[in-house]
Design an enzyme around this catalytic site. Structure first.
Site, mmCIF file in Angstrom:
data_model
loop_
_atom_site.group_PDB
_atom_site.id
_atom_site.type_symbol
_atom_site.label_atom_id
_atom_site.label_comp_id
_atom_site.label_asym_id
_atom_site.label_seq_id
_atom_site.Cartn_x
_atom_site.Cartn_y
_atom_site.Cartn_z
ATOM 1 N N LYS A 1 -6.071 4.060 -5.911
ATOM 2 C CA LYS A 1 -4.912 4.657 -6.597
ATOM 3 C C LYS A 1 -3.971 3.552 -7.087
ATOM 4 C CE LYS A 1 -1.279 6.089 -3.977
ATOM 5 N NZ LYS A 1 0.060 5.590 -4.349
ATOM 6 N N ASN A 2 -3.724 2.562 -6.223
ATOM 7 C CA ASN A 2 -2.713 1.552 -6.552
ATOM 8 C C ASN A 2 -3.224 0.450 -7.458
ATOM 9 O OD1 ASN A 2 -0.973 3.073 -5.094
ATOM 10 N ND2 ASN A 2 -0.987 1.771 -3.272
ATOM 11 N N CYS B 1 7.136 7.551 -2.937
ATOM 12 C CA CYS B 1 7.458 7.995 -1.573
ATOM 13 C C CYS B 1 8.874 7.533 -1.194
ATOM 14 C CB CYS B 1 6.465 7.403 -0.576
ATOM 15 S SG CYS B 1 4.847 8.135 -0.725
ATOM 16 N N ARG C 1 13.949 2.786 -2.748
ATOM 17 C CA ARG C 1 12.877 1.935 -3.324
ATOM 18 C C ARG C 1 13.540 1.123 -4.439
ATOM 19 N NH1 ARG C 1 7.735 4.284 -2.541
ATOM 20 N NH2 ARG C 1 6.793 2.327 -3.249
ATOM 21 N N ASP D 1 0.585 0.563 4.326
ATOM 22 C CA ASP D 1 0.050 1.878 3.937
ATOM 23 C C ASP D 1 -0.905 2.452 4.963
ATOM 24 O OD1 ASP D 1 -0.100 1.157 0.362
ATOM 25 O OD2 ASP D 1 1.551 1.580 1.724
ATOM 26 N N ARG E 1 -1.048 13.370 -3.558
ATOM 27 C CA ARG E 1 -0.729 12.337 -4.562
ATOM 28 C C ARG E 1 -1.721 11.194 -4.489
ATOM 29 N NH1 ARG E 1 4.451 9.950 -3.292
ATOM 30 N NH2 ARG E 1 3.691 8.569 -4.907
HETATM 31 C C1 EPZ Z 1 3.327 -0.831 -3.708
HETATM 32 O O1 EPZ Z 1 4.648 -0.323 -3.733
HETATM 33 C C2 EPZ Z 1 2.436 0.350 -3.354
HETATM 34 N N1 EPZ Z 1 2.574 1.386 -4.356
HETATM 35 C C3 EPZ Z 1 2.848 0.908 -1.993
HETATM 36 O O2 EPZ Z 1 1.919 1.945 -1.667
HETATM 37 C C4 EPZ Z 1 2.733 -0.189 -0.949
HETATM 38 O O3 EPZ Z 1 3.206 0.309 0.296
HETATM 39 C C5 EPZ Z 1 3.579 -1.400 -1.371
HETATM 40 O O4 EPZ Z 1 3.189 -1.837 -2.692
HETATM 41 C C6 EPZ Z 1 3.434 -2.574 -0.412
HETATM 42 O O5 EPZ Z 1 2.117 -2.965 -0.336
HETATM 43 C C7 EPZ Z 1 1.881 1.270 -5.512
HETATM 44 O O6 EPZ Z 1 1.197 0.300 -5.747
HETATM 45 C C8 EPZ Z 1 2.018 2.416 -6.479
HETATM 46 P P1 EPZ Z 1 6.743 -3.655 -3.100
HETATM 47 P P2 EPZ Z 1 5.842 -1.242 -4.316
HETATM 48 O O7 EPZ Z 1 7.484 -3.863 -4.357
HETATM 49 O O8 EPZ Z 1 5.361 -2.029 -5.454
HETATM 50 C C9 EPZ Z 1 11.159 -4.263 -1.448
HETATM 51 C C10 EPZ Z 1 1.232 4.094 -0.996
HETATM 52 O O9 EPZ Z 1 1.365 4.648 0.113
HETATM 53 N N2 EPZ Z 1 11.537 -4.358 -2.852
HETATM 54 O O10 EPZ Z 1 5.690 -4.623 -2.709
HETATM 55 O O11 EPZ Z 1 7.022 -0.371 -4.510
HETATM 56 C C11 EPZ Z 1 10.717 -2.860 -1.064
HETATM 57 O O12 EPZ Z 1 11.823 -2.038 -0.759
HETATM 58 C C12 EPZ Z 1 2.394 3.313 -1.583
HETATM 59 O O13 EPZ Z 1 0.186 4.102 -1.687
HETATM 60 C C13 EPZ Z 1 12.852 -4.680 -3.188
HETATM 61 O O14 EPZ Z 1 13.683 -4.870 -2.323
HETATM 62 O O15 EPZ Z 1 6.100 -2.195 -3.075
HETATM 63 C C14 EPZ Z 1 9.847 -3.139 0.139
HETATM 64 O O16 EPZ Z 1 10.660 -3.322 1.270
HETATM 65 C C15 EPZ Z 1 3.664 3.432 -0.783
HETATM 66 N N3 EPZ Z 1 13.196 -4.770 -4.502
HETATM 67 C C16 EPZ Z 1 9.161 -4.447 -0.213
HETATM 68 O O17 EPZ Z 1 10.001 -5.059 -1.206
HETATM 69 C C17 EPZ Z 1 12.270 -4.566 -5.503
HETATM 70 O O18 EPZ Z 1 12.631 -4.699 -6.700
HETATM 71 C C18 EPZ Z 1 7.756 -4.283 -0.764
HETATM 72 O O19 EPZ Z 1 7.832 -3.499 -1.913
HETATM 73 C C19 EPZ Z 1 10.949 -4.235 -5.150
HETATM 74 C C20 EPZ Z 1 10.599 -4.153 -3.825
#
Ligand code: EPZ
Length: 416
Positions: A21-22, A118, A123, A305, A397
């Site tokens: 999915k991702n 989610c 986020r 995840d 989803r």
């Molecule tokens: C991706 O989310 C995945 N989603 C998530 O999977 C996954 O948990 C996550 O990466 C971490 O591996 C998709 O790919 C669609 P991040 P993403 O930006 O990109 C903080 C699932 O269950 N952050 O790596 O949103 C954030 O709050 C989903 O399939 C900021 O602070 O994750 C988190 O603490 C859930 N500012 C950390 O970084 C930002 O601008 C990691 O987030 C962006 C992120």
């Protein structure tokens, strides 16, 4: 919609793993960068894909499934002037934020609503915006929209955290930009490797995906083509944990062991035996699990995840297990639901400590988010009696036909 599960049946059999999915979702955003046909193979028919399809249709694409493949092609010959989609559609999927990079690269400007995904208590997208601005993009926020007035021009950006989404947004913004862009402290997840492999296959010049330094040489344009993303490592891991929590055995077809090595190491320390051959993973689980510790982190650390799913296993593993989530510190909505099923657990900040019980008992529980829902299904497969998992729209989803796949593995689960 809900799942009704009668627990206690050890799983046994084979299950086909869908494309990730991702990976599929950012690749769909990447399809905006070209006017040629894109085919995404083995694409899961899940609601996040349907949500991204709606967004692409607003960007002038036709998006249709043909059997297991998703076909994306331009449907309007004339130049698409204003691409906009509603807050409602944007808030249904996290990867709507990737349209910022893709649309600003393609149309030199973009205006998108805030993304969804989610809800683990916020986020933010500050890393996305900061990185794009450091590469020359002019971005402002106005009345609930993020507006890009000028696209990325190239340069070097250092991410404060290896954000998966921010890395993807930068890649999408830089692929057909002028000049060269370099990302330092890039995310190294397999889904980044997939996105780069797809874009390179249609003419991009991206180097270093899967490492912490990614270099993108802007090209004039991209062609079309077909791409099969890697198997969904989180779907694969979820089914492995389902076999472990029911003391059964399972054969995953189309899975990549290297992408879930952190889980495999954790399970094989814990009465599970594995056989791995090409893209087939076979697991045989012992009856009772021993307690374990998990700390999640960016790839290749243990994936956040799979944290909720392993929490369900910890609840019935003998001894004291400790699970901390260092990526999403509030990703613990499953804890209160597991307690309704008899789990003995304390949650302090982002650390859950379990005293394993012999077995959970059935209850009516709610899927707050995608992986919380998966964890509650796994708990229901173990539990004595009947478990009702409500709000499975969250779960659907990210999991295609989960009830059908589990039924084929011998579980007693119905979608009602
Ligand atoms: C991706 O989310 C995945 N989603 C998530 O999977 C996954 O948990 C996550 O990466 C971490 O591996 C998709 O790919 C669609 P991040 P993403 O930006 O990109 C903080 C699932 O269950 N952050 O790596 O949103 C954030 O709050 C989903 O399939 C900021 O602070 O994750 C988190 O603490 C859930 N500012 C950390 O970084 C930002 O601008 C990691 O987030 C962006 C992120």
């Amino acid at each position: 919609m809900e799942f009704k599960i009668n627990g206690g049946k050890p799983l046994s059999g084979s299950v086909k793993i869908e494309s990730a999915k991702n990976s599929v979702l950012p690749i769909m955003a990447g399809a905006v960068l070209t006017d040629r046909e894109i085919i995404i193979e083995n694409c899961p028919k899940i609601s996040d894909v349907f949500a991204m399809s709606k967004i692409l249709r607003h960007a002038g694409k036709s998006v249709e499934f043909c059997e297991e493949n998703l076909i994306i092609k331009p449907c309007e010959r004339e130049y698409v002037k204003d691409v906009n989609f509603s807050q409602e559609i944007a808030s249904s999927v996290r990867t709507s934020v990737l349209m910022l990079g893709a649309l600003s690269a393609k149309y030199k400007r973009a205006k998108i609503p805030y993304p969804g995904g989610c809800d683990f208590g916020g986020r933010p997208i500050d890393i996305h915006i900061g990185a794009l601005q450091s590469l020359g993009a002019k971005i402002r926020e106005d009345d609930g929209f993020i507006i890009c007035d000028e696209p990325v021009k190239g340069g070097k950006t250092v991410l404060p955290f290896p954000s998966v989404g921010a890395t993807e947004n930068i890649i999408l913004s830089a692929v057909i930009a002028k000049g060269e862009s370099i990302i330092v402290n890039a995310a190294k997840e397999p889904e980044i490797v997939d996105l780069a492999a797809f874009l390179n296959k249609i003419g991009a010049k991206i180097y270093g995906a899967g490492t912490s330094i990614i270099r993108i040489e802007g090209v004039k344009g991209l062609c079309g083509g077909a791409f099969r993303p890697s198997a969904d490592r989180i779907e694969a891991g979820t089914y492995l944990i389902a076999a472990a929590i029911t003391g059964g055995e399972i054969e995953l077809i189309g899975a990549s062991a290297e992408n879930i090595s952190a889980l495999l190491f954790k399970l094989c320390d814990n009465t599970c035996k594995f056989k791995i051959k090409n893209d087939i993973i076979y697991l045989h689980s012992g009856k009772r699990k021993k307690a374990f510790d998990i700390t999640t982190g960016p790839f290749p650390m243990f994936p956040t995840d799979l944290q909720a799913q392993m929490s369900a296993l910890a609840a019935v593993s003998s001894g004291k297990s400790r699970i901390s989530d260092e990526v999403f510190k509030n990703r613990f909505y499953h804890i209160a639901e597991l307690e309704k099923m008899g789990a003995k657990v304390t949650l302090r900040g982002n650390v859950a400590t379990f005293d394993g019980v012999l077995r959970l008992h059935g209850a009516t529980v709610g899927a707050h988010d995608l992986r919380c829902g998966a964890a509650l299904v796994l708990a229901g497969l173990n539990a004595e009696g009947t478990t009702i998992v409500r709000d499975i729209k969250h779960l659907e989803r990210g999991y295609y036909a989960m009830d059908k796949k589990l039924t084929a593995l011998g579980a007693d689960i119905v979608r009602a």
